[in-house]
Design a protein around this motif. Structure first.
Motif, PDB file in Angstrom:
ATOM      1  N   PHE A  85      38.512  98.580  99.716  1.00 30.24           N
ATOM      2  CA  PHE A  85      39.123  98.695 101.046  1.00 30.24           C
ATOM      3  C   PHE A  85      40.568  99.177 100.938  1.00 30.24           C
ATOM      4  N   GLN A  86      41.124  99.494 102.097  1.00 32.30           N
ATOM      5  CA  GLN A  86      42.514  99.936 102.156  1.00 32.30           C
ATOM      6  C   GLN A  86      43.473  98.872 101.601  1.00 32.30           C
ATOM      7  N   ASP A  87      43.172  97.597 101.914  1.00 31.73           N
ATOM      8  CA  ASP A  87      44.119  96.523 101.556  1.00 31.73           C
ATOM      9  C   ASP A  87      43.728  95.780 100.266  1.00 31.73           C
ATOM     10  N   PHE A  88      42.984  96.393  99.392  1.00 32.50           N
ATOM     11  CA  PHE A  88      42.687  95.933  98.028  1.00 32.50           C
ATOM     12  C   PHE A  88      41.906  94.613  97.950  1.00 32.50           C
ATOM     13  N   LYS A  89      42.329  93.607  98.741  1.00 32.00           N
ATOM     14  CA  LYS A  89      41.659  92.293  98.774  1.00 32.00           C
ATOM     15  C   LYS A  89      41.577  91.623  97.399  1.00 32.00           C
ATOM     16  N   LEU A  90      42.678  91.677  96.645  1.00 27.67           N
ATOM     17  CA  LEU A  90      42.718  90.964  95.363  1.00 27.67           C
ATOM     18  C   LEU A  90      43.127  89.515  95.608  1.00 27.67           C
ATOM     19  N   LEU A  91      42.811  88.644  94.647  1.00 30.89           N
ATOM     20  CA  LEU A  91      43.227  87.245  94.754  1.00 30.89           C
ATOM     21  C   LEU A  91      44.627  87.137  94.146  1.00 30.89           C
ATOM     22  N   PRO A  92      45.638  86.785  94.955  1.00 31.97           N
ATOM     23  CA  PRO A  92      47.026  86.849  94.496  1.00 31.97           C
ATOM     24  C   PRO A  92      47.365  85.872  93.374  1.00 31.97           C
ATOM     25  N   GLN A  93      46.619  84.754  93.293  1.00 27.34           N
ATOM     26  CA  GLN A  93      46.919  83.731  92.269  1.00 27.34           C
ATOM     27  C   GLN A  93      46.223  84.008  90.943  1.00 27.34           C
ATOM     28  N   LYS A  94      45.447  85.066  90.895  1.00 29.17           N
ATOM     29  CA  LYS A  94      44.731  85.387  89.655  1.00 29.17           C
ATOM     30  C   LYS A  94      45.292  86.669  89.042  1.00 29.17           C
ATOM     31  N   ASP A 162      36.481 102.433 101.763  1.00 22.55           N
ATOM     32  CA  ASP A 162      36.920 102.560 103.159  1.00 22.55           C
ATOM     33  C   ASP A 162      38.440 102.767 103.197  1.00 22.55           C
ATOM     34  N   GLU A 163      38.869 103.983 103.361  1.00 25.98           N
ATOM     35  CA  GLU A 163      40.285 104.367 103.379  1.00 25.98           C
ATOM     36  C   GLU A 163      41.036 103.808 102.168  1.00 25.98           C
ATOM     37  N   PRO A 164      40.542 104.060 100.952  1.00 26.34           N
ATOM     38  CA  PRO A 164      41.122 103.420  99.760  1.00 26.34           C
ATOM     39  C   PRO A 164      42.547 103.863  99.464  1.00 26.34           C
ATOM     40  N   THR A 165      42.951 105.003 100.028  1.00 27.98           N
ATOM     41  CA  THR A 165      44.300 105.493  99.738  1.00 27.98           C
ATOM     42  C   THR A 165      45.209 105.377 100.963  1.00 27.98           C
ATOM     43  N   GLY A 166      44.753 104.655 101.968  1.00 22.56           N
ATOM     44  CA  GLY A 166      45.511 104.538 103.220  1.00 22.56           C
ATOM     45  C   GLY A 166      46.894 103.935 103.058  1.00 22.56           C
ATOM     46  N   ASN A 167      47.082 103.100 102.021  1.00 21.21           N
ATOM     47  CA  ASN A 167      48.387 102.463 101.806  1.00 21.21           C
ATOM     48  C   ASN A 167      49.148 103.088 100.644  1.00 21.21           C
ATOM     49  N   LEU A 168      48.693 104.252 100.162  1.00 23.33           N
ATOM     50  CA  LEU A 168      49.276 104.782  98.925  1.00 23.33           C
ATOM     51  C   LEU A 168      50.024 106.094  99.152  1.00 23.33           C
ATOM     52  N   ASP A 169      51.017 106.349  98.300  1.00 17.38           N
ATOM     53  CA  ASP A 169      51.716 107.643  98.359  1.00 17.38           C
ATOM     54  C   ASP A 169      50.834 108.714  97.701  1.00 17.38           C
ATOM     55  N   SER A 170      51.315 109.958  97.721  1.00 13.32           N
ATOM     56  CA  SER A 170      50.425 111.049  97.305  1.00 13.32           C
ATOM     57  C   SER A 170      50.106 111.012  95.812  1.00 13.32           C
ATOM     58  N   THR A 188      27.407 107.716  89.655  1.00  8.39           N
ATOM     59  CA  THR A 188      27.471 106.831  90.826  1.00  8.39           C
ATOM     60  C   THR A 188      27.669 107.655  92.097  1.00  8.39           C
ATOM     61  N   THR A 189      26.898 107.328  93.125  1.00  9.93           N
ATOM     62  CA  THR A 189      27.046 107.968  94.428  1.00  9.93           C
ATOM     63  C   THR A 189      28.320 107.433  95.087  1.00  9.93           C
ATOM     64  N   ILE A 190      29.140 108.333  95.633  1.00  3.38           N
ATOM     65  CA  ILE A 190      30.400 107.886  96.258  1.00  3.38           C
ATOM     66  C   ILE A 190      30.393 108.228  97.739  1.00  3.38           C
ATOM     67  N   LEU A 191      30.744 107.223  98.553  1.00  4.08           N
ATOM     68  CA  LEU A 191      30.948 107.437  99.983  1.00  4.08           C
ATOM     69  C   LEU A 191      32.415 107.104 100.262  1.00  4.08           C
ATOM     70  N   LEU A 192      33.183 108.143 100.549  1.00  4.02           N
ATOM     71  CA  LEU A 192      34.631 107.975 100.707  1.00  4.02           C
ATOM     72  C   LEU A 192      35.028 108.162 102.169  1.00  4.02           C
ATOM     73  N   VAL A 193      35.459 107.083 102.806  1.00  3.64           N
ATOM     74  CA  VAL A 193      35.990 107.178 104.168  1.00  3.64           C
ATOM     75  C   VAL A 193      37.478 107.474 104.046  1.00  3.64           C
ATOM     76  N   THR A 194      37.917 108.540 104.671  1.00  3.65           N
ATOM     77  CA  THR A 194      39.338 108.879 104.528  1.00  3.65           C
ATOM     78  C   THR A 194      39.884 109.649 105.720  1.00  3.65           C
ATOM     79  N   HIS A 195      41.192 109.529 105.885  1.00  2.21           N
ATOM     80  CA  HIS A 195      41.942 110.273 106.891  1.00  2.21           C
ATOM     81  C   HIS A 195      42.694 111.425 106.246  1.00  2.21           C
ATOM     82  N   ASN A 196      42.600 111.503 104.913  1.00  2.07           N
ATOM     83  CA  ASN A 196      43.508 112.376 104.179  1.00  2.07           C
ATOM     84  C   ASN A 196      42.951 113.804 104.055  1.00  2.07           C
ATOM     85  N   ARG A 197      43.540 114.691 104.834  1.00  2.89           N
ATOM     86  CA  ARG A 197      43.098 116.087 104.893  1.00  2.89           C
ATOM     87  C   ARG A 197      43.143 116.767 103.522  1.00  2.89           C
ATOM     88  N   GLU A 198      44.280 116.568 102.799  1.00  5.92           N
ATOM     89  CA  GLU A 198      44.439 117.208 101.486  1.00  5.92           C
ATOM     90  C   GLU A 198      43.326 116.784 100.544  1.00  5.92           C
TER      91      GLU A 198
END
Ligand code: ADP
Ligand code: MG
Length: 226
Positions: A85-94, A162-170, A188-198
Motif C-alpha cells: 500500500f501507499q502507507d507501507f503498513k509496517l509494525l513500528p516496534q519491530k 495500491d499507489e506504492p509510490t504515492g508517498n515517495l520522491d522520484s 510474478t503477475t503485477i497489478l500496479l495502481v498508480t497516479h504516476n504518469r511518468e
C-alpha cells in the motif's frame, strides 16, 4: 490468472465502487491501473484480496472462484496474492527483520523455514544490510522495500500494489518500480495502481483505465491518458 466478470461493488445506494468491470489478466503480465481519485481502483484491490465482497459478478484467481470466499479461506488467498500500500503498513516496534519474519510466524511457518526465506526476500529488495533497523530509521523508499519483502514471503503468484509510490520522491519511486519489474521478470503477475504518469509511460506495458467505477480503456503498451 485473474478474471473479473461483470464485477460490481455498490457500497451504499448512492456509492458505487465498481460497475460491471470485465478484465482478464494472464500469468506474468505487468498491468497498470490508472484513473482519477474515487474511480474504484482501491475497490478493485480490496475485492481481489477479499477485504470487500462484490455486489454482483465474479472473481477468479488462478481458476479459483473467490466471489463468495469463506472467511476461513481468506488466509489461503493471501498466500497467493501479495499486497503493498501507499502507507507501507509496517509494525513500528519491530525491526526490518522482525517485520518480515512476522508475516511467516502468523502463518504458522516453522523457524527453519523462516530463517531460509527471510534473508532471500530481503536480498531481493536490497535491504539485507539494514535488517536490524526500525521503520523510522529508514527512508520512505526503504520502508516500501520492506513491505515488498514482506509481501513476497509466501512466493505469491500475484503482487498487487495500491499507489506504492504515492508517498515517495522520484528517485525512490524509480527504485520501487525497478524492484517490481525484477519481481515480474521472476514470473510474478503485477497489478500496479498508480497516479504516476511518468511511471506508466516508461513501463510501456498494459494500462487499464477506470472512470466512475467503469473500465473505460484497456491498452497493451498503453499510455497514461487522463
Ligand atoms: N467503505 C466505503 N463505503 C462507501 N463508499 C465507499 C467505500 N469505499 C469506497 N467508497 C466509494 O467508492 C468509490 C471508489 O473508491 P475507491 O475505490 O477508494 O477509489 P480510488 O482508489 O480510485 O480513489 C468512491 O466514490 C468512494 O467514495
Ligand atoms: Mg485508492
Amino acid at each position: 490468472m485473474i478474471v473479473l466478470k461483470n464485477l460490481s461493488k455498490q457500497y451504499t445506494r448512492d456509492s458505487v465502487g465498481l460497475h460491471e468491470v470485465d478484465l482478464h489478466i494472464q500469468p506474468g503480465e505487468f498491468v497498470s491501473v490508472v484513473g482519477q481519485s474515487g474511480t474504484g481502483k482501491t475497490t478493485m484491490v480490496k475485492l481481489l484480496i477479499a477485504e470487500e465482497r462484490p455486489s454482483a459478478g465474479k472473481i477468479e484467481i488462478g481458476g479459483w472462484d473467490i466471489t463468495n470466499i469463506s472467511r476461513h479461506d481468506v488466509p489461503l488467498l493471501r498466500r497467493q496474492i501479495g499486497v503493498i500500500f501507499q502507507d507501507f503498513k509496517l509494525l513500528p516496534q519491530k525491526t526490518v527483520l522482525e517485520n518480515v519474519e512476522f508475516a511467516l510466524e502468523v502463518a504458522g511457518e516453522r523457524k527453519s523455514r523462516i530463517q531460509q526465506v527471510v534473508p532471500r526476500v530481503l536480498d531481493i529488495v536490497g535491504l539485507s544490510h539494514k535488517n536490524e533497523r526500525y521503520p523510522h530509521q529508514l527512508s520512505g523508499g526503504e520502508q516500501q522495500r520492506v513491505a515488498i519483502a514482506r509481501a513476497l514471503v509466501h512466493r505469491p503468484k500475484i503482487l498487487v500494489a495500491d499507489e506504492p509510490t504515492g508517498n515517495l520522491d522520484s528517485i525512490n519511486t524509480q527504485e520501487i518500480i525497478e524492484i517490481l519489474k525484477k519481481i515480474n521478470e521472476f514470473g510474478t503477475t503485477i497489478l500496479l495502481v498508480t497516479h504516476n504518469r511518468e511511471v506508466v509511460n516508461q513501463l510501456k506495458r498494459r494500462v487499464v483505465t477506470l472512470h466512475d467505477g467503469r473500465l473505460i480503456s484497456d491498452e497493451h503498451k498503453g499510455k497514461y491518458r487522463l
